[in-house]
Design an enzyme around this catalytic site. Structure first.
Site, PDB file in Angstrom:
ATOM      1  CD  GLU A 117      39.612  41.711  42.577  1.00 23.02           C
ATOM      2  OE1 GLU A 117      39.094  42.821  42.821  1.00 23.02           O
ATOM      3  OE2 GLU A 117      39.784  40.829  43.452  1.00 23.02           O
TER       4      GLU A 117
ATOM      5  CE  LYS B 260      35.814  44.365  44.586  1.00 20.89           C
ATOM      6  NZ  LYS B 260      37.259  44.242  44.923  1.00 20.89           N
TER       7      LYS B 260
ATOM      8  CB  CYS C 251      36.941  40.407  44.881  1.00 14.94           C
ATOM      9  SG  CYS C 251      38.062  39.943  46.235  1.00 14.94           S
TER      10      CYS C 251
END
EC number: 3.5.1.3
Length: 319
Positions: free
Chosen positions: A86, A155, A196
């Site tokens: 990331e 995301k 994440c």
């Protein structure tokens, strides 16, 4: 065993077991057919995955150069799918996202496209701050062996947390969330993507499993509070619950950074075993992904056919 094979006009020497059924008549397309857990078609059932735990600096050009160099190194070691972490081209932090943001395509993704084509491999581009129509996203771009952009994952779940006395972070101060699922096909298996914080949401992994994914990849940057508590736990949970391989690619730890990443990039099997795990330094983690083993686990513990759809369901609201 060692076996030689040609993939996208490049010869590979692989030092791990390869099981094949009817070699594909045309492997020149990066949009390969999907593996099925019982392998009825033309598929590979083993491949090498590499996770690059990059030491991210404040100099974007240096990050890009080192990332591409490590991708080349992973390719030389036989990796067919390589993931970056990331925010691989930028320090992680809300004050950095606007400064480092790029459009896609842009400089960072162009270099990833070029190195994917050069090495004839799949490159999961960790994530970068993306600018689009005045909004910023935390975005993962994936490129096939021909350099084509296969999918762009924004995301979905923004990292907005407050652990008193330890960490407060609000991605939503600068970022907007994505609104779509992201999967791509390879000659080996179908891959689902998250970034994440996405890993904390079990429903996303379940939907990916429903859609035939056998590998879930989460570029992520957990911190020194959440990392030791939940990093490995979440990966093993997602893997066992969905009988899939789970991989996480973290930046290397930089104790001087404003946000200190946990590191410990990891690959977990569908049985919940940790197959490979990094420390905190810059490194490449390799794991040989055995889809025959995945099929055996699903046959031995057939949870997909045993779900009580008459009592509960997880379903996608969008395609």
């Amino acid at each position: 065993m060692t076996e030689r094979l040609n993939h996208n006009n490049k010869q590979w020497t692989l030092s791990f077991p390869i099981f094949r059924v009817n070699p594909e008549p045309n492997r020149s397309s990066s949009k390969a057919r999907v593996c099925q857990c019982c392998f009825p078609g033309d598929v590979f059932t083993a491949f090498r995955l590499a996770l690059i735990q990059l030491q991210v600096s404040s100099i974007k050009s240096e990050n890009l150069t080192r990332a591409c160099g490590l991708i080349r190194e992973a390719s030389k070691q036989g990796a067919q799918i390589v993931s970056l972490p990331e925010c691989f081209n930028s320090p992680y932090g809300t004050k950095y996202f606007p400064e480092y943001a790029e459009k896609i395509p842009g400089d960072s993704t162009q270099k990833l496209s070029e190195v994917a084509k050069e090495c004839s491999i799949y490159v999961i581009g960790g994530s970068i701050p993306e600018e689009d129509a005045g909004r910023l996203y935390n975005t993962c771009a994936v490129f096939g062996p021909d350099g084509a952009l296969l999918v762009r994952h924004r995301k979905l779940h923004l990292f907005d947390i407050d652990v008193p006395g330890k960490i407060t972070f609000q991605e939503s101060e600068t970022l907007s969330p994505g609104d779509s699922f992201s999967v791509f096909d390879t000659p080996y298996c179908r891959v689902g993507l998250g970034i994440c914080y996405d890993i904390r949401f079990a429903e996303l992994a379940q939907i990916y499993a429903q859609r035939g994914c056998q590998l879930l990849v989460y570029p992520g940057a957990f911190n020194l509070t959440t990392g030791p508590a939940h990093w490995e736990l979440l990966q093993r949970g997602r893997a066992v619950d969905n009988q899939v391989y789970v991989a996480t690619a973290s930046p290397a730890r930089d104790e001087k950074a404003s946000y200190v990443a946990w590191g410990h990039s990891t690959v977990v099997s569908p049985w919940g075993e940790v197959l490979a795990k990094a420390g905190t330094e810059e490194t490449i983690v390799y794991a040989d992904i055995d889809l025959k083993k995945l099929a055996e686990i699903r046959q031995q513990i057939p949870i997909f056919s045993q779900k009580r759809s008459d009592l509960y369901a997880v379903e996608a609201k969008k395609s």
